[in-house]
Design an enzyme around this catalytic site. Structure first.
Site, PDB file in Angstrom:
ATOM      1  CG  HIS A 195      97.321  58.511  92.840  1.00 58.45           C
ATOM      2  ND1 HIS A 195      97.510  59.085  94.066  1.00 58.45           N
ATOM      3  CD2 HIS A 195      98.213  57.494  92.751  1.00 58.45           C
ATOM      4  CE1 HIS A 195      98.459  58.436  94.708  1.00 58.45           C
ATOM      5  NE2 HIS A 195      98.901  57.458  93.934  1.00 58.45           N
ATOM      6  CD  GLU A 435     105.088  54.406  99.279  1.00 54.54           C
ATOM      7  OE1 GLU A 435     104.922  55.067  98.251  1.00 54.54           O
ATOM      8  OE2 GLU A 435     104.355  53.449  99.590  1.00 54.54           O
ATOM      9  CB  CYS A 506     108.483  51.613  91.249  1.00 53.67           C
ATOM     10  SG  CYS A 506     107.821  51.810  92.903  1.00 53.67           S
TER      11      CYS A 506
HETATM   12  C1  PEP Z   1     105.371  56.339  94.799  1.00 52.75           C
HETATM   13  O1  PEP Z   1     104.915  56.814  95.851  1.00 52.75           O
HETATM   14  O2  PEP Z   1     106.402  56.752  94.240  1.00 52.75           O
HETATM   15  C2  PEP Z   1     104.673  55.227  94.139  1.00 52.75           C
HETATM   16  C3  PEP Z   1     105.214  54.576  93.132  1.00 52.75           C
HETATM   17  O3  PEP Z   1     103.433  54.921  94.571  1.00 52.75           O
HETATM   18  P1  PEP Z   1     102.110  55.784  94.308  1.00 52.75           P
HETATM   19  O4  PEP Z   1     102.449  56.840  93.311  1.00 52.75           O
HETATM   20  O5  PEP Z   1     101.084  54.831  93.833  1.00 52.75           O
HETATM   21  O6  PEP Z   1     101.809  56.334  95.658  1.00 52.75           O
HETATM   22 MG    MG Z   2     103.432  55.769  96.962  1.00 57.95          MG
END
Ligand code: PEP
Ligand code: MG
Length: 582
Positions: A195, A435, A506
């Site tokens: 992140h 996911e 996304c």
């Molecule tokens: C993902 O897992 O691709 C996503 C968009 O969510 P995050 O990266 O916040 O886990």
């Molecule tokens: Mg995610």
């Protein structure tokens, strides 16, 4: 004498080049660089005030942790937090500290450290083993109070533009730094989809991760260039290197200027197929940029930053203000608000320790356990939805039960608003992130309950391949072009089609040119990309024929190895797009 130039290599995590001074950040309290000041310049009143605030904040944090822990821990383990809390509420101890601050004119952190040390010595010399083990709890408590006590000073250290160098940065650290003049980030640890990397890209700050021991090799007296394209940090660069990078920065500006010409053009393929292109949003201060430059929907609004900035779950009113701000500014375009995806690497550092946080208490699991927190967020989103341009998206869904329970809670939140006579969009769309592999396998069933899917490839790759998205050790195994991942996406698209619902991507995969060619061909109806890549992806879409992308996808899902997939996509890219893309 001229310092020698040294080059450090890591993984390029966020594009861009910056030149500037480093700020070497060490999260561990003992290395906080806080000078001990002479008593003549100390304001006793300020020191006591700072101490009171630090204790108050620490109590607030511990109360929060305690309430979360009550759900999950047994009586014995809960006692650790209870003991810490009762210590923090010990007025006798605090009075002793404040008394010493005023009598000796010393800084609060100096006195606090000394007094804690006395306590630790007493504990360590106890005959009782159980009591001796409590020294770790005191250590944790000490760090918490010191962190809160020294926070203000730490932040003030980076008032001048700096490249932050650290062993690792938590998402909350990154957010804290991002509000200053941050030129770049380089860390010893971390993966391309951690992140910290995502936040750096959202903030358009160059970042390089997995640099092994850069934090031990840079001091605040050095001078740096960070190259987020090649994954390099250059320490004390030579004249020629600085000149070379000066030209690179100019070149990149030129490329960006060219791309800006695409802003007003539609996102459609050469053969006229329109591909919906939206953007991901991390922070409200990106909204103006999105509105003026792209004028598109927001396909993923992550709400975790609201939690990370506050260190606590914000109340309904303050969330409502944030969501309403977004809804109004993006209007008439829409915003897909993802409910809290706390957990994994997105929780405050020492609150809930798990050995496998990505497989632990995360996302919808927390929200379904902590219903009041979830209901508060749902009511805030619903209240902000009265203009009709918000959607709700649920993260980390792994099966039907979670979907049903979440939908029940959404209904409950609507009921609560009706009782209060507050308006909201009755027809608000609710979708889920796909996911987790189990959600892919059940997508056909899940699709019957929701209005849309959005594929989170960052996690889908991690969970399908059992490769930690955060780890620098296994980053080479984290592969979005793995045939298993591509087949998962293909299955999800087919399940969406059967249910006649919309499916977007996304995750970061959508922001990769090679991958987006494939995703369009697979039948993804919307790409929600990071704003840094928005125009590049639009350029790609405008250079391809939809029919060619379909052919590519048809073949790729039948390939069996990563290498075959990569070679084939590279060949197709050359064949259909060639040198036309920057
Ligand atoms: C993902 O897992 O691709 C996503 C968009 O969510 P995050 O990266 O916040 O886990
Ligand atoms: Mg995610």
């Amino acid at each position: 004498m001229l310092k020698p130039e040294q080059i450090f290599k890591g993984i390029a995590a966020s594009k861009g080049i910056s030149v500037g001074k480093p700020f070497v950040y060490r999260a561990e309290v003992p290395s906080y660089k806080v000078d001990v000041l002479p008593s003549s310049v100390i304001s006793v009143e300020n020191e006591i005030n700072d101490y009171n605030l630090a204790v108050k904040q620490s109590i607030k944090e511990l109360n929060k942790i305690f309430s979360l822990a009550q759900e999950k821990l047994d009586e014995k383990n809960l006692q650790i937090f209870e003991a810490q809390l009762s210590f923090l509420n010990d007025e006798f101890f605090h009075n002793k500290i404040k008394d010493r601050i005023s009598r000796e004119s010393k800084q609060a952190f100096v006195v606090f450290k000394e007094e804690i040390q006395i306590l630790e010595n007493a504990i360590v010399s106890s005959a009782d083993e159980y009591i001796r083990e409590r020294v770790n709890d005191i250590e944790e408590l000490k760090n918490r109070v010191l962190r809160n006590l020294l926070k203000g000073r730490l932040v003030s250290k980076i008032t001048e533009n700096s490249i932050v160098i650290a062993k690792n940065l938590s998402p909350s650290d990154t957010i804290l730094f991002s509000s200053r003049n941050l030129l770049g980030i380089a860390t010893d640890l971390g993966g391309i989809n951690s992140h910290v990397a995502l936040i750096s890209r959202a903030l358009r700050i160059p970042a390089v991760v997995a640099m092994h021991d850069i934090s031990l090799n840079i001091t605040n007296d050095d001078f740096l260039i960070i190259d987020g394209y090649k994954g390099l940090v250059i320490k004390n660069p030579h004249e020629q290197t600085i000149e070379y990078y000066g030209k690179q920065i100019e070149k990149n500006r030129e490329i960006e200027r060219k791309l800006e010409e695409l802003e007003k053009l539609p996102s459609e393929t050469k053969d006229g197929k329109s591909v919906k292109l939206s953007t991901n949003l991390e922070f409200n201060n990106e909204v103006d940029y999105v509105v003026t430059h792209f004028g598109c929907d927001v396909g993923l609004y992550r709400t975790e930053h609201l939690f990370m900035e506050e260190g606590d779950f914000p109340d309904e009113e303050s969330q409502y203000i944030q969501y309403r701000f977004l809804a109004e500014h993006i209007y008439p375009k829409s915003v897909t608000i993802r409910t809290f995806d706390i957990g994994g690497d997105k929780i405050l550092p020492d609150s809930q320790k798990e050995s496998n946080p990505f497989l632990g208490w995360r996302g919808i699991r927390i929200c379904l356990d902590k219903k009041e927190i979830f209901l508060t967020q749902l009511r805030a989103i619903l209240r902000a939805s009265s203009g009709g341009n918000l959607k709700i998206m649920l993260p980390m869904i792994s099966g039907i039960e979670e979907v049903k329970k979440s939908l029940e809670l959404i209904e409950k939140a609507k009921g609560q608003l009706k009782e209060r006579n507050q308006k909201f969009d009755e027809k608000i769309e609710v979708g889920v992130m796909i996911e987790v592999p189990s959600a892919v396998l059940l997508a056909e069933e899940i699709g019957k309950f929701v209005d849309f899917f959005s594929i989170g490839t960052n996690d889908l790759v991690q969970y399908t391949l059992a490769v930690d998205r955060d780890s620098s050790l296994v980053h080479e195994l984290y592969e979005k072009f793995h045939p298993a991942v591509l087949r998962m996406i293909d299955m999800t698209v087919k399940a969406a089609k059967k249910n006649n619902i919309h499916v977007s991507v996304c995750g970061e995969m959508a922001s990769d040119q090679y991958a987006s060619l494939l995703l369009v061909g697979l039948g993804i109806t919307e790409l929600s990309v990071i704003s840094l890549s928005y125009l590049q992806i639009k350029k790609l879409i405008r250079l391809i024929n939809y029919s060619d992308a379909q052919k590519v996808a048809e073949k790729v899902v039948k390939l069996k190895s990563i290498n075959e997939v990569k070679e084939y996509i590279e060949d197709c890219f050359k064949k259909y797009i060639g040198e036309k893309i920057a």
